[in-house]
Design a protein around this motif. Structure first.
Motif, PDB file in Angstrom:
ATOM      1  N   ALA A 393       0.816  -1.212   0.000  1.00  0.00           N
ATOM      2  CA  ALA A 393       0.000   0.000   0.000  1.00  0.00           C
ATOM      3  C   ALA A 393       0.851   1.265   0.000  1.00  0.00           C
ATOM      4  CB  ALA A 393      -0.949  -0.007   1.194  1.00  0.00           C
ATOM      5  N   VAL A 394       1.795   1.381   0.934  1.00  0.00           N
ATOM      6  CA  VAL A 394       2.575   2.616   1.026  1.00  0.00           C
ATOM      7  C   VAL A 394       3.484   2.797  -0.185  1.00  0.00           C
ATOM      8  CG1 VAL A 394       4.529   1.627   2.329  1.00  0.00           C
ATOM      9  CG2 VAL A 394       3.943   4.052   2.575  1.00  0.00           C
ATOM     10  N   ARG A 395       3.914   1.711  -0.795  1.00  0.00           N
ATOM     11  CA  ARG A 395       4.740   1.835  -1.999  1.00  0.00           C
ATOM     12  C   ARG A 395       3.930   2.416  -3.157  1.00  0.00           C
ATOM     13  NH1 ARG A 395       6.966  -1.930   1.204  1.00  0.00           N
ATOM     14  NH2 ARG A 395       9.237  -2.118   1.156  1.00  0.00           N
ATOM     15  N   LEU A 396       2.675   2.028  -3.246  1.00  0.00           N
ATOM     16  CA  LEU A 396       1.799   2.618  -4.265  1.00  0.00           C
ATOM     17  C   LEU A 396       1.504   4.079  -3.937  1.00  0.00           C
ATOM     18  CD1 LEU A 396      -0.711  -0.338  -4.774  1.00  0.00           C
ATOM     19  CD2 LEU A 396       1.189   0.314  -6.256  1.00  0.00           C
ATOM     20  N   GLY A 397       1.315   4.374  -2.650  1.00  0.00           N
ATOM     21  CA  GLY A 397       1.078   5.758  -2.244  1.00  0.00           C
ATOM     22  C   GLY A 397       2.241   6.658  -2.584  1.00  0.00           C
ATOM     23  N   ASN A 398       3.460   6.154  -2.437  1.00  0.00           N
ATOM     24  CA  ASN A 398       4.644   6.947  -2.757  1.00  0.00           C
ATOM     25  C   ASN A 398       4.758   7.242  -4.248  1.00  0.00           C
ATOM     26  OD1 ASN A 398       6.299   8.024  -0.750  1.00  0.00           O
ATOM     27  ND2 ASN A 398       7.152   6.029  -0.217  1.00  0.00           N
ATOM     28  N   ILE A 399       4.110   6.430  -5.073  1.00  0.00           N
ATOM     29  CA  ILE A 399       4.117   6.691  -6.514  1.00  0.00           C
ATOM     30  C   ILE A 399       3.124   7.797  -6.874  1.00  0.00           C
ATOM     31  CG2 ILE A 399       3.580   5.730  -8.792  1.00  0.00           C
ATOM     32  CD1 ILE A 399       4.484   3.006  -7.740  1.00  0.00           C
ATOM     33  N   PHE A 400       1.923   7.732  -6.299  1.00  0.00           N
ATOM     34  CA  PHE A 400       0.831   8.557  -6.817  1.00  0.00           C
ATOM     35  C   PHE A 400       0.379   9.700  -5.911  1.00  0.00           C
ATOM     36  CE2 PHE A 400       0.123   4.351  -8.909  1.00  0.00           C
ATOM     37  CZ  PHE A 400       0.388   4.768 -10.201  1.00  0.00           C
ATOM     38  N   SER A 401       0.783   9.720  -4.656  1.00  0.00           N
ATOM     39  CA  SER A 401       0.260  10.747  -3.759  1.00  0.00           C
ATOM     40  C   SER A 401       0.804  12.130  -4.097  1.00  0.00           C
ATOM     41  CB  SER A 401       0.601  10.410  -2.306  1.00  0.00           C
ATOM     42  OG  SER A 401       0.129  11.437  -1.441  1.00  0.00           O
ATOM     43  N   ASP A 402      -0.068  13.131  -3.987  1.00  0.00           N
ATOM     44  CA  ASP A 402       0.330  14.524  -4.163  1.00  0.00           C
ATOM     45  C   ASP A 402       0.619  15.203  -2.822  1.00  0.00           C
ATOM     46  OD1 ASP A 402       0.125  14.457  -6.877  1.00  0.00           O
ATOM     47  OD2 ASP A 402      -1.882  15.302  -6.960  1.00  0.00           O
ATOM     48  N   GLN A 403       0.411  14.499  -1.730  1.00  0.00           N
ATOM     49  CA  GLN A 403       0.543  15.138  -0.429  1.00  0.00           C
ATOM     50  C   GLN A 403       1.204  14.210   0.577  1.00  0.00           C
ATOM     51  OE1 GLN A 403      -3.954  15.245  -0.195  1.00  0.00           O
ATOM     52  NE2 GLN A 403      -3.516  14.873   1.968  1.00  0.00           N
ATOM     53  N   TYR A 404       1.445  14.751   1.750  1.00  0.00           N
ATOM     54  CA  TYR A 404       2.125  14.013   2.815  1.00  0.00           C
ATOM     55  C   TYR A 404       1.381  12.732   3.166  1.00  0.00           C
ATOM     56  CZ  TYR A 404       4.190  13.024   7.393  1.00  0.00           C
ATOM     57  OH  TYR A 404       4.802  12.416   8.454  1.00  0.00           O
ATOM     58  N   ILE A 405       2.143  11.685   3.453  1.00  0.00           N
ATOM     59  CA  ILE A 405       1.581  10.392   3.838  1.00  0.00           C
ATOM     60  C   ILE A 405       1.984  10.058   5.274  1.00  0.00           C
ATOM     61  CG2 ILE A 405       1.822   7.895   3.494  1.00  0.00           C
ATOM     62  CD1 ILE A 405       2.041   8.379   0.528  1.00  0.00           C
ATOM     63  N   TYR A 406       0.986   9.766   6.105  1.00  0.00           N
ATOM     64  CA  TYR A 406       1.254   9.169   7.412  1.00  0.00           C
ATOM     65  C   TYR A 406       1.362   7.658   7.227  1.00  0.00           C
ATOM     66  CZ  TYR A 406      -0.202  13.448   9.909  1.00  0.00           C
ATOM     67  OH  TYR A 406      -0.315  14.720  10.395  1.00  0.00           O
ATOM     68  N   VAL A 407       2.358   7.053   7.849  1.00  0.00           N
ATOM     69  CA  VAL A 407       2.499   5.594   7.780  1.00  0.00           C
ATOM     70  C   VAL A 407       3.375   5.149   8.946  1.00  0.00           C
ATOM     71  CG1 VAL A 407       4.459   5.803   6.175  1.00  0.00           C
ATOM     72  CG2 VAL A 407       3.222   3.632   6.340  1.00  0.00           C
ATOM     73  N   ASN A 408       3.061   3.996   9.500  1.00  0.00           N
ATOM     74  CA  ASN A 408       3.822   3.473  10.635  1.00  0.00           C
ATOM     75  C   ASN A 408       5.114   2.817  10.152  1.00  0.00           C
ATOM     76  OD1 ASN A 408       1.871   4.324  12.431  1.00  0.00           O
ATOM     77  ND2 ASN A 408       0.881   2.327  12.590  1.00  0.00           N
ATOM     78  N   ARG A 409       6.102   3.665   9.822  1.00  0.00           N
ATOM     79  CA  ARG A 409       7.368   3.151   9.312  1.00  0.00           C
ATOM     80  C   ARG A 409       8.426   3.014  10.405  1.00  0.00           C
ATOM     81  NH1 ARG A 409       7.206   0.170   5.013  1.00  0.00           N
ATOM     82  NH2 ARG A 409       9.439   0.472   4.639  1.00  0.00           N
TER      83      ARG A 409
END
Length: 554
Positions: A393-409
């Motif tokens: 999920a987060v790898r796909l978000g890093n491709i397409f998101s235009d804004q900051y992503i919260y994620v438990n990394r």
């Protein structure tokens, strides 16, 4: 009226002086004096959560929402151990959780009495401080109890901050509440050390004299990157700045990092000779491997704890300092520095990768679902906070998101992603919408996040369900195991529809492109909430879509 337990009253009074306003409370009898006090205190709002594992992450989400400490209170016994995953995540994200556990009297530990285990330091080493309070009987013991609570609360903020554990033994009787007011407790204030500006300026001057300077920004809280947009833009003029959407609060396309690295595989001219790494973890394994191959004359790590975090295996210097201060100093040192050819080289690479990305039209898959989700947000100017689960999920978000992503990394676990989003949504339920993009295993593992009487209507969940751990189909060589799908990838046929019915959540589903487009409209425009859109895809199609995507960059 407050509890008659002095250690509980000392603790409650100091929580108020610390300015704590939110507490997630879990059921139990041994912790009932603490829960009673938290609920009775007018300065603290309490949120009941039954599942302790979920409760820890709900508190983490609340802490992210306001960038302030939040309490999570559990009863004695194994209840405390269920908070361990959230404690570890908070520790590596440096988030200020106050984990309070009730305990049995020490004489009854290991005596086959009910709900007893060794709770003192049970969460170490993944907390900044562990204390077990005495049950005071005289002034010296009251002083000791006060001091221990102060030590724990100060550890929330020092050296970058993080979670603390306060263990509270309580003898019976438990249910007496006839104390009129909390004691006026001494609060000890500790002031953190400041960054050595002189040393940082000297390092910055050397850094910008190099031919190929690069700054890598790991995960940062949005308040930090939001305040540093201008300084970061100044640095970008004279150095390459690498940042995923975990450290980018500027509205706009994400850097095509993995895509660019595939395009330059084997070309050493893109490697930096001077490197500064600021912030937490990065998602891209390909970026970590690329930087480990870089022969840097100077490789600097910046963190508030001064930790020897040698992620890229060639650290030469460690700056103990706050990200905001160091980035501001770097920006100040860019004055008069000419733009490097190295910066232009990387800018052209990113532009080329973005152009290729824009031409790709994936098949129906999780890749298409996330791309369409973000396209819809951008097209309709939809505002809201984004939470992504780990793994695919987060790898796909890093491709397409235009804004900051919260994620438990912090530790990258699949547990707690939904609970963290729920906690944030509860904390900001009257202020903004919260969108959680999550895979099926993460969702079903953490579905008790929805068993929450405080669940707020501003939560929307995009559930990517391909019937198992899809990322295992992307790991070369694992296909040789006959147990990949059944045991390793946890193949299943579960749907979230029944979960949504149980918790009164609006349920939508999509099995093809047409249903995806149609129900994304309903998803974003639902007048009721919470809402969940479950996108059913085929795991083989998901793997092939991602393979096709990256093949375009070779």
């Amino acid at each position: 009226m407050y509890s008659t337990k002095e250690n509980v009253n000392i603790l409650t009074a100091l929580l108020v002086k610390e300015g704590i306003t939110k507490a997630v409370v879990c059921p139990g009898s041994r912790n009932s004096p603490i829960v009673h006090n938290l609920c009775a205190c007018p300065d603290i709002e309490c949120y009941p959560v039954t599942d302790e594992r979920s409760a820890g992450f709900v508190a983490l989400g609340m802490s992210l929402a306001d960038n302030e400490p939040v309490v999570v209170c559990v009863t004695s016994g194994s209840a405390l151990l269920n908070v361990a995953p959230a404690a570890a995540e908070a520790f590596y994200q440096k988030r200020p959780l106050v984990i309070i556990s009730a305990d049995r009297p020490p004489q009854w530990i290991d005596q086959q009495d009910g709900q007893t285990l060794q709770q003192h330091r049970a969460l170490e080493p993944n907390v900044r401080k562990s204390v077990t309070l005495p049950e005071p009987h005289n002034d010296e013991e009251r002083w000791y109890c006060n001091r221990l609570v102060n030590e724990a609360l100060n550890a929330l903020h020092l050296n970058g901050g993080g979670p603390v554990h306060i263990n509270v033994p309580i003898t019976e009787p438990l249910f007496d509440y006839d104390v009129m007011q909390l004691p006026d407790e001494r609060r000890i204030t500790v002031y953190p050390a400041v960054t050595n500006d002189t040393s940082v300026y000297e390092i910055a001057a050397d850094f910008f004299c190099s031919k190929k300077p690069m700054v890598v920004l790991g995960q940062l809280i949005p308040e930090i990157v939001g305040n540093l947009l201008e300084p970061i833009e100044e640095i970008k003029k004279v150095a390459v700045v690498i940042q995923e959407k975990l450290a980018d609060d500027d509205i706009g396309p994400s850097q095509p990092l993995d895509e660019a690295l595939m395009m330059i595989e084997g070309d050493d001219s893109y490697h930096p000779d001077h490197l500064i790494y600021i912030g937490g973890t990065i998602v891209s394994k390909r970026l970590r491997q690329f930087l480990r191959k870089s022969e840097c004359k100077m490789s600097i790590v910046v963190n508030e704890g001064g930790d020897c975090c040698d992620t890229f295996m060639h650290t030469t210097d460690i700056i103990q300092g706050a990200a905001e201060e160091v980035i501001s100093i770097l920006a100040n040192e860019t004055v008069g520095v000419e733009q490097k050819a190295f910066v232009t080289q990387w800018d052209k690479l990113f532009d080329k990768a973005k152009a290729i990305r824009n031409t790709i039209k994936p098949r129906f898959s999780q890749l298409l679902a996330v791309k369409t989700f973000h396209h819809k947000m951008r097209e309709e100017a939809i505002d809201g906070q984004l939470f992504y689960a780990n793994s695919s999920a987060v790898r796909l978000g890093n491709i397409f998101s235009d804004q900051y992503i919260y994620v438990n990394r912090g530790v990258n676990g699949i547990e707690g992603s939904l609970s963290t989003a729920v906690g944030y949504a509860i904390a900001h339920q009257d202020e903004e919408d919260v969108y959680c993009v999550i895979g099926d295993l993460s969702f079903f593992y953490d579905q008790n996040a929805l068993w929450n009487e405080s669940l707020s209507p501003n939560l929307s969940i995009l559930l990517l369900n391909n019937g198992g751990g899809g990322i295992f189909h992307q790991l070369s060589g694992l296909e040789r195991s006959p147990y990949r799908d059944s045991a390793i990838g946890a193949e299943h046929t579960t749907s979230a529809e029944g979960v949504c019915q149980a918790h009164d959540i609006v349920y939508l589903s999509a099995h093809n492109k047409e249903e995806l487009y149609e129900n994304l409209d309903k998803f974003f425009n639902s007048e009721e909430g919470p809402v969940l859109l479950e996108v059913f895809t085929n795991v083989e199609d998901d793997a092939q879509a991602l393979k096709d995507y990256y093949q375009a960059f070779k």
